[in-house]
Scaffold this active site. Sequence first.
Site, PDB file in Angstrom:
ATOM      1  N   ASP A 177       8.257   8.236   9.749  1.00 56.97           N
ATOM      2  CA  ASP A 177       7.814   7.620   8.516  1.00 56.97           C
ATOM      3  C   ASP A 177       8.574   8.233   7.363  1.00 56.97           C
ATOM      4  O   ASP A 177       8.825   9.428   7.332  1.00 56.97           O
ATOM      5  CB  ASP A 177       6.309   7.799   8.331  1.00 56.97           C
ATOM      6  CG  ASP A 177       5.539   6.966   9.326  1.00 56.97           C
ATOM      7  OD1 ASP A 177       5.933   5.809   9.526  1.00 56.97           O
ATOM      8  OD2 ASP A 177       4.579   7.476   9.917  1.00 56.97           O
ATOM      9  N   ASP A 203       5.120   0.133  -1.455  1.00 59.19           N
ATOM     10  CA  ASP A 203       4.189   0.910  -2.254  1.00 59.19           C
ATOM     11  C   ASP A 203       4.455   0.592  -3.722  1.00 59.19           C
ATOM     12  O   ASP A 203       5.600   0.429  -4.119  1.00 59.19           O
ATOM     13  CB  ASP A 203       4.440   2.405  -1.991  1.00 59.19           C
ATOM     14  CG  ASP A 203       3.206   3.246  -2.250  1.00 59.19           C
ATOM     15  OD1 ASP A 203       2.341   2.774  -3.001  1.00 59.19           O
ATOM     16  OD2 ASP A 203       3.127   4.357  -1.699  1.00 59.19           O
ATOM     17  N   ASP A 244       4.337   5.280  -5.641  1.00 60.48           N
ATOM     18  CA  ASP A 244       4.653   6.186  -4.540  1.00 60.48           C
ATOM     19  C   ASP A 244       4.057   7.579  -4.758  1.00 60.48           C
ATOM     20  O   ASP A 244       3.939   8.360  -3.822  1.00 60.48           O
ATOM     21  CB  ASP A 244       6.180   6.281  -4.385  1.00 60.48           C
ATOM     22  CG  ASP A 244       6.584   6.346  -2.918  1.00 60.48           C
ATOM     23  OD1 ASP A 244       5.711   6.077  -2.066  1.00 60.48           O
ATOM     24  OD2 ASP A 244       7.745   6.664  -2.624  1.00 60.48           O
ATOM     25  N   VAL A 279      -3.025   4.808  -3.694  1.00 69.00           N
ATOM     26  CA  VAL A 279      -2.515   3.475  -4.035  1.00 69.00           C
ATOM     27  C   VAL A 279      -1.558   3.023  -2.945  1.00 69.00           C
ATOM     28  O   VAL A 279      -0.574   3.700  -2.659  1.00 69.00           O
ATOM     29  CB  VAL A 279      -1.785   3.506  -5.402  1.00 69.00           C
ATOM     30  CG1 VAL A 279      -1.068   2.193  -5.657  1.00 69.00           C
ATOM     31  CG2 VAL A 279      -2.767   3.810  -6.514  1.00 69.00           C
ATOM     32  N   ASP A 284      -9.711  -2.864  -9.481  1.00 67.07           N
ATOM     33  CA  ASP A 284      -8.361  -2.751 -10.052  1.00 67.07           C
ATOM     34  C   ASP A 284      -8.325  -3.059 -11.552  1.00 67.07           C
ATOM     35  O   ASP A 284      -7.349  -3.637 -12.058  1.00 67.07           O
ATOM     36  CB  ASP A 284      -7.375  -3.659  -9.298  1.00 67.07           C
ATOM     37  CG  ASP A 284      -6.948  -3.055  -7.965  1.00 67.07           C
ATOM     38  OD1 ASP A 284      -7.471  -1.966  -7.618  1.00 67.07           O
ATOM     39  OD2 ASP A 284      -6.110  -3.656  -7.274  1.00 67.07           O
ATOM     40  N   ASN A 291      -4.173  -1.742  -4.752  1.00 66.16           N
ATOM     41  CA  ASN A 291      -3.766  -2.269  -3.440  1.00 66.16           C
ATOM     42  C   ASN A 291      -2.421  -2.992  -3.484  1.00 66.16           C
ATOM     43  O   ASN A 291      -2.039  -3.663  -2.526  1.00 66.16           O
ATOM     44  CB  ASN A 291      -4.848  -3.165  -2.838  1.00 66.16           C
ATOM     45  CG  ASN A 291      -5.240  -4.280  -3.782  1.00 66.16           C
ATOM     46  OD1 ASN A 291      -4.486  -4.615  -4.699  1.00 66.16           O
ATOM     47  ND2 ASN A 291      -6.406  -4.866  -3.572  1.00 66.16           N
ATOM     48  N   ILE A 324      -2.330  -8.009  -8.444  1.00 68.93           N
ATOM     49  CA  ILE A 324      -3.450  -8.567  -9.205  1.00 68.93           C
ATOM     50  C   ILE A 324      -4.269  -7.405  -9.762  1.00 68.93           C
ATOM     51  O   ILE A 324      -4.812  -6.615  -8.994  1.00 68.93           O
ATOM     52  CB  ILE A 324      -4.342  -9.445  -8.295  1.00 68.93           C
ATOM     53  CG1 ILE A 324      -3.526 -10.583  -7.691  1.00 68.93           C
ATOM     54  CG2 ILE A 324      -5.542  -9.978  -9.070  1.00 68.93           C
ATOM     55  CD1 ILE A 324      -4.251 -11.352  -6.598  1.00 68.93           C
ATOM     56  N   GLU A 355      -9.120  -8.991 -10.208  1.00 68.85           N
ATOM     57  CA  GLU A 355      -9.239  -8.818  -8.750  1.00 68.85           C
ATOM     58  C   GLU A 355     -10.628  -9.287  -8.284  1.00 68.85           C
ATOM     59  O   GLU A 355     -10.761  -9.901  -7.225  1.00 68.85           O
ATOM     60  CB  GLU A 355      -9.003  -7.351  -8.375  1.00 68.85           C
ATOM     61  CG  GLU A 355      -9.096  -7.058  -6.896  1.00 68.85           C
ATOM     62  CD  GLU A 355      -7.781  -7.123  -6.116  1.00 68.85           C
ATOM     63  OE1 GLU A 355      -6.722  -6.801  -6.671  1.00 68.85           O
ATOM     64  OE2 GLU A 355      -7.832  -7.511  -4.927  1.00 68.85           O
ATOM     65  N   SER A 413      10.962  -4.925  20.595  1.00 68.81           N
ATOM     66  CA  SER A 413      12.161  -5.309  19.844  1.00 68.81           C
ATOM     67  C   SER A 413      12.153  -6.791  19.479  1.00 68.81           C
ATOM     68  O   SER A 413      12.738  -7.182  18.474  1.00 68.81           O
ATOM     69  CB  SER A 413      13.411  -4.988  20.652  1.00 68.81           C
ATOM     70  OG  SER A 413      13.332  -5.576  21.934  1.00 68.81           O
TER      71      SER A 413
END
Length: 571
Positions: free
Chosen positions: A180, A201, A204, A209, A219, A225, A229, A241, A259
Amino acid sequence: MAPSFTFLLFIILLNGTSSTRSGHRKLLNNKIKQQHFCLGCVIMVSVIEQLSQFHNSTVKEALGRLCSYLPEKLELKNVCSLVAHIFGPDIIKLLENKINAEVVCYSIKLCKRKEGQPFCHLYHSSKAGLNMAIKEAKETATTRILKNIHGLSSICSLPFLKNLCEKIENVIDSDLPFKDFDGDKFSTFPTLRGYHWRGRDCDDKTASVYPGRRPDNWDAQQDSNCNGIWGVDQKDGIPYEQKFCNGTEPMGVVLLGDSAGAHFHIPPEWLTASQISPKTYSDLPAALANELDWPQFSETTGFLNSTIGGRTDSIYLRLHKRNRCNHRDYQSISKNGASSGKIWNLVESLARSQQFDKPAIVTYAMIGNDVCNGKADTVAAMTTPEEMHFNVLKGLRSLNSLLPKGSHVILVGLVDGRFLWDNLHDRYHPLGQLNKDITYEQVYSFLGCLELNPCNGWLSSNGTLRNITSERASLLSSVLRRIAKSEKYANFDLFYMDYPLKEITEEWHRLGGENWQLIEPVDGFHPNQIASVLLARIFWEKILHEWPHVLGEVNPFNNQIAAVFKDQGGY
Ligand SMILES: *[C@@H]1O[C@H](CO)[C@@H](O)[C@H](O)[C@H]1NC(C)=O
Ligand SMILES: *[C@@H]1O[C@H](CO)[C@@H](O)[C@H](O)[C@H]1NC(C)=O
Ligand SMILES: *[C@@H]1O[C@H](CO)[C@@H](O)[C@H](O)[C@H]1NC(C)=O
Ligand SMILES: *[C@@H]1O[C@H](CO)[C@@H](O)[C@H](O)[C@H]1NC(C)=O
Ligand SMILES: *[C@@H]1O[C@H](CO)[C@@H](O)[C@H](O)[C@H]1NC(C)=O
């Protein structure tokens, strides 16, 4: 590249590898095997040969042309120049004597015959011819150099090749765990398991969030999210939201796949001399950073317009159209080579919190690797129905502990891979089109000989074996069907669907197409972009018809969302 730089690299090469004598070599995992070098050599030399033929140029010019087209990133241009420097003189001499690529690669010892094993053929060269050519070329400059660097397997210990080797290992090795990005599952970077794989994201720096979470305080202050919105409608003081999304059953899309689901694709232009241009390899570094997968165009989580032919259609895009609150809520948890036995790796990488996140539609689609392997005794290495049962139940149990209540899981059956041989074996591979000399049958057999065939059972000239492979696949699909019928879980309902190959081909025929056009041309193994688009629609319509509650209702506020938030921040 200046000659002095080549020389410098060469010194690094010699120094770097001599340290491998002192135990350093043991640390290397050697995922890249001798046979990969052989395959790489035969492909590269074939391309060089065909480039010189197509442009009526010398081999030397063709080699220079190829290297000049490669991008600087990942040291690709430098590696090419280095290869040209080390192997070039021999390759040029041999090719100018009208020796074909595989003989060249055996001669310069990038291909090696294993004790007691036959030569591996891509072309129709005779064994006697091979033997003679190899004897003649016994002591070339290349073989002397190879002796000096103690074999090829140490090449990835060179510091400047570390990055490239890592990328290649990630493509070919299904056992490597996911990396990751930055240790954070959601990212603002496209490749390297970034937002091509799961929704981008939108902050970040804040761990709370990310796409897919239930909105924090509707929100009102920020887009927790990442669905684009947020904020409060000044007219009535109600958060958008809440107004547009509450009660509309927003839902994420998750793939647990292989794959095929990750959408493996090698652009045929890379290998087709008549199409190679200065722009051909510009997407090679990004493609390698994505493990040669293109999840951003795939049938489950695709969200960008395809740049690899055809259109993009996906379950995610359709679910987004149905309810714009689902913006960016997709995750492709898929890996080349994944099978039911690897389900644990996949489920572990899923990012979903029962406490904070919205439910999801999870598709389990490992359509071949339980019967596909490169083992000589391929049938013995296939997953048994008992193992399948065990693996999938284990996966479902852990999904039940991860997925928010109200989720859905759809198990997809294995495909009948006889389709591949039946439709391709006597057609020409992209490498064989210029001279009409390489069919898929030859490619499959060459890969089998190198122990690099992704599916000895189906990509085989043995019809009995192909049938046995399909019988096993069908048995394993019925295990999935039975599990879907009998098992119950607290946090999701469970369904089964056959892989709709028949419907895909019927639809394609209606549009005037032929079967072979649905298969990836370079690997002759994966469904391509056209098949993905057809699959997305058929899959969607099946769900809509048989289990409509899975998709939720159409959000009546879609137009208002579009009016206020436009493209919701895009992707
Ligand atoms: C290829 O190039 C050579 C030398 O430049 C020339 O003699 C020959 O006619 C060319 N052949 C073709 C097919 O263009
Ligand atoms: C959200 O929707 C649910 C079900 O439709 C409803 O019971 C609830 O009162 C709503 N909440 C708000 C804050 O509007
Ligand atoms: C794809 O192309 C269409 C038409 O050109 C465009 O409307 C759409 O926004 C594009 N989608 C994405 C995700 O770029
Ligand atoms: C494989 O199965 C097909 C369809 O069932 C059958 O027609 C064919 O004869 C079988 N081939 C072999 C070699 O057993
Ligand atoms: C074809 O495969 C079957 C099943 O693995 C095997 O028994 C048979 O010997 C093979 N036939 C040939 C000609 O290799």
